[in-house]
Design an enzyme around this catalytic site. Structure first.
Site: not given
Ligand code: PAF
Length: 322
Positions: A38, A203, A211
Site C-alpha cells: 500500500a 512511532k 497494534n
Molecule cells: O500499523 C498501523 O496500522 C499504523 O501504524 C497505525 C498508526 C497504528 C494506524 O493504524
C-alpha cells in the site's frame, strides 16, 4: 512529457557535494520501489508523477505491473528489471519489516555502491540485523503517517494524508538531506530529521499501544478510546517511556500518551496493520514492534510486564494460525 514543475536531481555521490548543489535541477532520479504494497504503491505513483524513472520490484514475476490510485487511470511500471536496479539512485524499501532481509539479499548484488537505500516500515531493528549486507550504501530510515489501503492487487487508496520523516542511518547517508526535498516534491510533507531514531521510537510507542490491542480484540483503532482499555494503554506507554529513556532517547510519558490518544482518534475508522495480519492469518510485525521494545528492555534491565503479556497473546495467535 515531463510534468510542469518537475524537480530533477543528480545522485550527489557521483559529484562533490558543492557541485551537486549547483547542478540540482537537471536530471530525474532512477528509483526502484522494493515491495510495492500500500505505502510503496503510493510512493511509486507520486514519484513517477513527479517525473522520476520509477520501477517496481515486487513478488509478481511479470516484467510490468500497473497500479491504479483510487479511480484514476492505471499507471504502468517496469517490474523486476535488473537493469533498473543497476542504474538506481534510490531503492525505497517498503516491504513489511519482517521481510526486509529476504527482500534485500537477492537485489543487493545488482546495486551500485552509491545507490541510496531507504527503509520505510513499521517497527525497529530490522536494518540493524541486515546492516552487514548494506553498509557500503548510504542507508536511510523513514517513517510516515500517510494512510494507504490496497483494496485489490493493482489498486491503492490514499486513506489519510500524513507526514514523512527521513534521516540517516549511517555516515554515508548524512550527505543525503536533499532526498527529503525530492520526496517532498512528490508527496508532501517530508522532513529531514537529524535524529530519525527518536522519531522511529515515537512511532514505535504508538504501534506498541495500538497494534497488539487491536489485533487481540479484532477492533478498529477508534475502539481503543473506550474506558476499558485506558489502564492497559497507560501502562504500555509508561513502560515504553522507561525503555526509551534508558536507551538514551527523550520520552515524556504524558506527551507520548497524548500522541497515542490523538492517533487513536485520527485513525479511529482504520483497521491497524496488526488487526489485518491477524484477521488474514499472516505473520505480524510484533517481533519488530513490541518484540524490539522487549529486546531493548531486557538489555537495559527495565521491567515491561504489560507489553510482554500483549506480545505473548499476539505470538499465540500467530502460532495457532500457522
Ligand atoms: O500499523 C498501523 O496500522 C499504523 O501504524 C497505525 C498508526 C497504528 C494506524 O493504524
Amino acid at each position: 512529457m515531463v510534468p510542469i514543475g518537475t524537480i530533477f536531481y543528480f545522485n550527489p555521490f557521483h559529484f562533490s557535494l558543492c557541485f551537486a548543489h549547483r547542478i540540482l535541477g537537471t536530471k530525474s532520479m532512477n528509483i526502484v520501489v522494493l515491495g510495492p504494497g500500500a505505502i510503496g504503491s503510493l510512493w511509486a505513483i507520486h514519484l513517477k508523477k513527479a517525473g522520476h524513472n520509477v520501477s517496481l520490484w515486487g513478488n509478481k514475476t511479470q516484467s510490468t505491473d500497473s497500479i491504479q490510485l483510487e479511480d484514476k487511470p492505471p499507471i504502468l511500471f517496469d517490474n523486476r528489471n535488473t537493469q533498473a536496479l543497476s542504474q538506481a539512485d534510490l531503492v525505497l524499501v517498503t516491504v513489511k519489516v519482517w521481510q526486509v532481509e529476504h527482500a534485500i539479499k537477492p537485489i543487493i548484488q545488482h546495486l551500485d555502491s552509491d545507490c541510496m537505500l531507504m527503509f520505510m516500515h513499521n517497527g525497529m531493528g530490522a536494518v540493524d540485523r541486515i546492516y552487514h549486507l548494506v553498509e557500503q550504501h548510504p542507508v536511510l530510515l523513514a517513517t510516515t503517517t500517510h494512510g494507504a489501503f490496497r483494496p485489490s492487487a493493482n489498486r491503492v487508496n490514499h486513506t489519510g494524508l500524513g507526514q514523512t520523516q527521513v534521516g540517516a542511518f549511517n555516515d554515508k547517508a548524512q550527505q543525503c538531506e536533499f532526498i527529503a526535498d525530492v520526496l517532498n516534491h512528490a508527496q508532501p510533507e517530508v522532513f529531514w530529521n537529524q535524529n530519525i531514531k527518536q522519531a522511529l521510537w515515537q512511532k514505535l510507542v504508538v504501534n506498541c499501544a495500538i497494534n497488539p490491542l487491536t489485533g487481540i480484540e479484532q477492533c478498529q483503532n477508534g475502539q481503543l478510546a473506550n474506558q476499558e482499555y485506558q489502564t492497559t494503554i497507560e501502562k504500555v506507554v509508561s513502560e515504553c517511556a522507561d525503555v526509551m529513556n534508558a536507551d538514551g532517547f527523550k520520552a515524556d510519558k504524558q506527551t507520548l500518551l497524548d500522541t497515542v490518544r490523538k492517533v487513536i482518534v485520527a485513525t479511529g475508522k482504520n483497521y491497524s496493520s496488526m488487526y489485518q495480519d491477524v484477521f488474514y492469518n499472516r505473520t505480524t510485525e510484533i517481533d519488530f514492534i513490541t518484540g524490539y521494545l522487549l529486546e531493548r528492555a531486557k538489555c537495559l534491565h527495565i521491567a515491561t510486564p504489560v507489553n510482554a503479556e500483549l506480545y505473548q497473546q499476539i505470538k499465540a495467535k500467530e502460532l495457532s494460525e500457522n
